[in-house]
Design a protein around this motif. Structure first.
Motif: not given
Length: 333
Positions: A151-155, A314, A325, A327, A329-330
């Motif tokens: 899943s994508a992280l918010d940074f 960011d 930038r 993205t 992930h985790e």
């Protein structure tokens, strides 16, 4: 457990046994050999992981959990550095300091369905596994090993590749106004007391990072540098890394003393920026942080470096340096 490519054969049937251990010598010859041939990052370097398990993990009450894979001759082919927190939580050796999580895998090794099952058996099927932050360049290895999607992280992570000649690329990259502004601020800093970028030697790293901690006090929430274990971790990496070639600590100084410090890791032709500390009390009007980063970027380019990685986070200033930038992930399989 693992399949290994062999000359003349697409896949070798030679099995590799996966095991879990609560300790591992990251300074050993076998790990250094594996690391040197793997597609891992500087955050998996022996000096980084040794310091992590010595300083960071114990301070967080995290127990070391290192997964290894060896072939029938006992040769190391895989290492996954993890920590256990509580009864079920298992995560990558991150704990707020490791920007890029990736497994250390020998070239030619691929992962089968059986490997993935055995990996989970070694961890325990009921373990809550968390792997991150993962850069896009390491997604393939994790997908192969974990058999799941991230899943994508918010940074994101932010990096910029140099163009040559550097001076011309800098004007284009920063824009004439941006480059001119940094040049003026550097001149004013120099006029106020001279200005020199110096590479700190291993014997002077502790003094430099103690001073850097003082400059950073009160500026960043949850700053590891303000804790005894965090300070010792960075001193450990910076001192040993100065000798091995992993780390660089730069000091921007005037005749009155240090103006700024920049600490980062050398990763092939990338400089991975980690820490910045500035004497804003004396020099805030001259943007010492931006000036220091600009000068370190120029110094790295002069050595043949091809990219400057501002790593994760960011912060708006990274865009001013022309970064792209990516993205992060985790994995939570």
């Amino acid at each position: 457990m693992l399949d290994r490519a062999a000359p003349g054969h697409p896949i070798s049937a030679r099995p590799i046994v996966i095991e879990a251990a609560d300790s591992f010598d990251f300074g050993s010859v076998e790990y250094r050999r594996l690391f040197s041939g793997a597609s891992a990052s500087a955050f998996q370097h022996p000096d980084w992981l040794t310091a992590f398990y010595r300083n960071i993990a114990p301070a967080h009450g995290a127990e070391p959990l290192v997964i290894t894979g060896r072939d029938s001759d006992g040769e190391l082919q895989l290492v996954v550095p993890l920590v256990r927190r509580g009864d079920r939580a298992i995560e990558y050796a991150f704990l707020g300091v490791t920007d890029y999580a990736c497994p250390i895998v020998a070239r030619g090794v691929t992962f089968s369905a059986q490997t993935r099952r055995h990996f989970r058996e070694v961890l325990g099927h009921h373990a809550d596994l968390r792997i991150g932050p993962v850069h896009h360049s390491h997604l393939h290895e994790w997908r192969q090993l974990l058999g799941s999607e991230p899943s994508a992280l918010d940074f994101g992570a932010h990096a910029v590749r140099y163009g040559f000649p550097y001076a011309e690329w800098r004007r284009t990259n920063l824009g004439r106004r941006g480059a001119g502004s940094l040049d003026r601020k550097a001149r004013r800093l120099s006029e106020a007391g001279g200005l020199k970028l110096e590479l700190v030697g291993p014997d002077n790293v502790r003094q430099a990072l103690v001073a850097a901690r003082g400059f950073r006090a009160g500026r960043f929430p949850d700053d590891p540098m303000q804790t005894p274990y965090g300070l010792e971790f960075y001193i450990d990496v910076a001192t040993n890394g100065a000798r091995s070639g992993l780390a660089r600590t730069y000091r921007l100084a005037s005749k009155d003393g240090p103006v700024a410090f920049v600490f980062g890791l050398i990763d092939g032709d990338f400089f991975r920026y980690i820490l910045l500390a500035c004497d804003y009390g004396a020099h805030a009007r001259h943007s010492p942080g931006r000036v220091a980063l600009d000068q370190v970027m120029a110094a790295w380019a002069a050595e043949g470096g091809k990219a400057f990685d501002f790593t994760i986070g960011d912060e708006p200033f990274k865009a001013d340096f022309g970064c792209t930038r990516t993205t992060m992930h985790e994995f939570r399989p």
